[in-house]
Design a protein around this motif. Sequence first.
Motif, PDB file in Angstrom:
ATOM      1  N   ARG A  84      -6.930  -5.358   6.837  1.00  0.00           N
ATOM      2  CA  ARG A  84      -7.877  -5.707   6.062  1.00  0.00           C
ATOM      3  C   ARG A  84      -8.215  -4.344   4.958  1.00  0.00           C
ATOM      4  O   ARG A  84      -8.489  -4.518   3.515  1.00  0.00           O
ATOM      5  CB  ARG A  84      -9.030  -5.992   6.645  1.00  0.00           C
ATOM      6  CG  ARG A  84      -9.075  -7.623   6.922  1.00  0.00           C
ATOM      7  CD  ARG A  84     -10.226  -8.120   7.520  1.00  0.00           C
ATOM      8  NE  ARG A  84     -11.344  -7.810   6.805  1.00  0.00           N
ATOM      9  CZ  ARG A  84     -12.207  -8.573   5.985  1.00  0.00           C
ATOM     10  NH1 ARG A  84     -11.618  -9.698   5.870  1.00  0.00           N
ATOM     11  NH2 ARG A  84     -13.231  -8.111   5.522  1.00  0.00           N
ATOM     12  N   LEU A  88      -7.894  -3.972   0.579  1.00  0.00           N
ATOM     13  CA  LEU A  88      -9.034  -3.642  -0.032  1.00  0.00           C
ATOM     14  C   LEU A  88      -8.705  -2.471  -0.958  1.00  0.00           C
ATOM     15  O   LEU A  88      -8.761  -2.373  -2.208  1.00  0.00           O
ATOM     16  CB  LEU A  88     -10.324  -3.217   0.174  1.00  0.00           C
ATOM     17  CG  LEU A  88     -11.414  -2.888  -0.143  1.00  0.00           C
ATOM     18  CD1 LEU A  88     -11.838  -3.905  -1.179  1.00  0.00           C
ATOM     19  CD2 LEU A  88     -12.685  -2.365   0.878  1.00  0.00           C
ATOM     20  N   THR A  91      -6.294  -2.820  -4.005  1.00  0.00           N
ATOM     21  CA  THR A  91      -6.881  -3.315  -5.327  1.00  0.00           C
ATOM     22  C   THR A  91      -7.660  -2.116  -5.707  1.00  0.00           C
ATOM     23  O   THR A  91      -7.863  -1.816  -7.278  1.00  0.00           O
ATOM     24  CB  THR A  91      -7.838  -4.432  -5.310  1.00  0.00           C
ATOM     25  OG1 THR A  91      -6.993  -5.382  -4.227  1.00  0.00           O
ATOM     26  CG2 THR A  91      -8.322  -5.029  -6.447  1.00  0.00           C
TER      27      THR A  91
ATOM     28  N   MET B  95     -10.270  -6.659  -9.242  1.00  0.00           N
ATOM     29  CA  MET B  95     -11.256  -5.911  -8.284  1.00  0.00           C
ATOM     30  C   MET B  95     -12.480  -6.628  -7.955  1.00  0.00           C
ATOM     31  O   MET B  95     -12.894  -6.367  -6.820  1.00  0.00           O
ATOM     32  CB  MET B  95     -11.442  -4.497  -8.980  1.00  0.00           C
ATOM     33  CG  MET B  95     -12.227  -3.338  -8.086  1.00  0.00           C
ATOM     34  SD  MET B  95     -11.267  -2.919  -6.906  1.00  0.00           S
ATOM     35  CE  MET B  95     -12.551  -3.238  -5.561  1.00  0.00           C
ATOM     36  N   THR B  98     -11.616  -9.261  -5.579  1.00  0.00           N
ATOM     37  CA  THR B  98     -11.349  -8.955  -4.101  1.00  0.00           C
ATOM     38  C   THR B  98     -12.630  -8.361  -3.569  1.00  0.00           C
ATOM     39  O   THR B  98     -12.685  -8.822  -2.069  1.00  0.00           O
ATOM     40  CB  THR B  98     -10.395  -7.553  -4.349  1.00  0.00           C
ATOM     41  OG1 THR B  98      -9.223  -8.254  -4.942  1.00  0.00           O
ATOM     42  CG2 THR B  98     -10.087  -6.944  -3.121  1.00  0.00           C
ATOM     43  N   LYS B  99     -13.470  -7.627  -4.084  1.00  0.00           N
ATOM     44  CA  LYS B  99     -14.674  -7.107  -3.045  1.00  0.00           C
ATOM     45  C   LYS B  99     -15.377  -8.317  -2.813  1.00  0.00           C
ATOM     46  O   LYS B  99     -15.974  -8.269  -1.593  1.00  0.00           O
ATOM     47  CB  LYS B  99     -15.408  -6.237  -4.481  1.00  0.00           C
ATOM     48  CG  LYS B  99     -16.458  -5.369  -3.478  1.00  0.00           C
ATOM     49  CD  LYS B  99     -17.434  -4.574  -4.532  1.00  0.00           C
ATOM     50  CE  LYS B  99     -18.472  -3.828  -3.730  1.00  0.00           C
ATOM     51  NZ  LYS B  99     -19.034  -3.110  -4.665  1.00  0.00           N
ATOM     52  N   TYR B 102     -13.665 -10.089   0.047  1.00  0.00           N
ATOM     53  CA  TYR B 102     -13.540  -9.068   1.411  1.00  0.00           C
ATOM     54  C   TYR B 102     -14.886  -9.268   2.068  1.00  0.00           C
ATOM     55  O   TYR B 102     -14.904  -9.137   3.022  1.00  0.00           O
ATOM     56  CB  TYR B 102     -13.150  -7.758   0.885  1.00  0.00           C
ATOM     57  CG  TYR B 102     -13.095  -6.615   1.889  1.00  0.00           C
ATOM     58  CD1 TYR B 102     -11.835  -6.707   2.269  1.00  0.00           C
ATOM     59  CD2 TYR B 102     -14.174  -5.799   2.287  1.00  0.00           C
ATOM     60  CE1 TYR B 102     -11.567  -5.772   3.362  1.00  0.00           C
ATOM     61  CE2 TYR B 102     -13.725  -5.018   3.236  1.00  0.00           C
ATOM     62  CZ  TYR B 102     -12.621  -4.848   3.860  1.00  0.00           C
ATOM     63  OH  TYR B 102     -12.460  -3.849   4.889  1.00  0.00           O
TER      64      TYR B 102
END
Lengths: 284, 284
Positions: A84, A88, A91, B95, B98-99, B102
């Motif tokens: 994981r 992250l 990216t 970005m 993704t954040k 996540y």
Amino acid sequence: METQLSNADADSLQRLLNLSLGAKENTAKIVNGSRSANSTNPQYQPLDIEFVEKILNYKFKDKSLLLQAFTDATFDENCVSYERLEFLGDTVLNMVITKYLYNRYGDCSPGLLTNLRAVNVDTEKLARVAVKHNLHRCLRHKKPLLEDQILEFTKAMETYPLHSRGLLKVPKSLADIVESTIGALYTDCDSFETVWKVVMPLLEPIISLDKLENHPMTELHEMCQKKNLKLRFDDSTWEVDKRVLVFIEDKLVGRGHHLAKKDSAKNCAAKDALDNFSYFFTKI
Amino acid sequence: METQLSNADADSLQRLLNLSLGAKENTAKIVNGSRSANSTNPQYQPLDIEFVEKILNYKFKDKSLLLQAFTDATFDENCVSYERLEFLGDTVLNMVITKYLYNRYGDCSPGLLTNLRAVNVDTEKLARVAVKHNLHRCLRHKKPLLEDQILEFTKAMETYPLHSRGLLKVPKSLADIVESTIGALYTDCDSFETVWKVVMPLLEPIISLDKLENHPMTELHEMCQKKNLKLRFDDSTWEVDKRVLVFIEDKLVGRGHHLAKKDSAKNCAAKDALDNFSYFFTKI
């Protein structure tokens, strides 16, 4: 001592360790950052947090993130692996290098920027980063062949000081841990500025536009153009035999082979053609 | 007036306008954000900056960035097109989403996160964003067929309220301008927090994990598993005819066709098989 933990850090690290090692007796050794005296094989060694922090020149608030970043899924059945954080980190790395290249090359086309970014963050480049900065010594895994593959890659790297463009076999785990480390770093600091400050020195030498243009495909094209020779790539059978052929003035001068990527097979073929060129065209 | 510019802004905008329109007389009209009365076709209209800022709910410090973000390379020979901003915006979008994903899906595997991210930022999703929020009306271009393609896409979208998974033909320029707008926004504000605050409402509804699982491939797999039927995809000739076939219990139940992506052809085939299922298996 630099790696001393706060109570909260130690608690969260302890939980991870119990999961990932399944043995409490290892905890003290790992938290203290010492290495196992009974093994020289990195895959059996606990994580030396201080060692990693020195490489990165950054102190983690949450040390358990680092442990996660260096633990492959094969290490232990119940471990929290780096996957994981790698997702992250990939990216985050793309973001910081994109910003850097976008600002540095104000007139550069998006196509060239894409190539330039790719060659600075691809599997080979990141695996080189891992080896160059000794991060590979911290990878916790139980993949039976990995250590040999890393050794082979490390030796082969010397032949291509900057980047081989797909000519080397690269153990993907090496690139993975660089990405997971960046993911851990970003989670810990929540600042792209800090990430870039830590990561830029690791990526050095960052491959610049003039270096990008100096790769086998470009070199071969330029050479043939200069000497007014007809160059032709034949990739029509790559789907079948994974080979690409290079013809110069209808002579077969180079062959390239790559199982996964046609572009890499083309690069190999171009490199082969450059190496063979003087044999076929002695008088030119 | 909301779109009034500072002297520095106006200077930089003037330079861009001179380049991109080749006619100074258009400047006042564009800076004031008015539209041409002589044309209803968006490709001939100047950019209505105020209109875009209202959609985004964000005021640009440097208005020229917006002009660049909505100018296709076909618009004028000497124009500064959106391509570089699109390159930057693509990464910024990756970005921030993704954040978000996540953090939202703390236990989700990287594989699922990758799929989830892809479906929230792919060409179709972003083209939908452009149409839904009327950003497509601002695109400055001279592509002869684009307006018809946009119209066709807009109508077809209604058949698939959330996402068609590659079943629709998508005009790529629509996705491009969403990315370039994000690139412009990030350049203007230099803050990921601000970008996310502006972009999240545009992306809504963000496709969540439970929606992701409800797509043709998964649905077909699940249905066949439940009914204990043998399912087989045949993509062996895709390289030749761009078709994928679906067999259930060795009956040809679905076909899919896609020129560029095998996965999209597979999705089309799965959707076709689901549609045809009751015809072939009436008693099940």
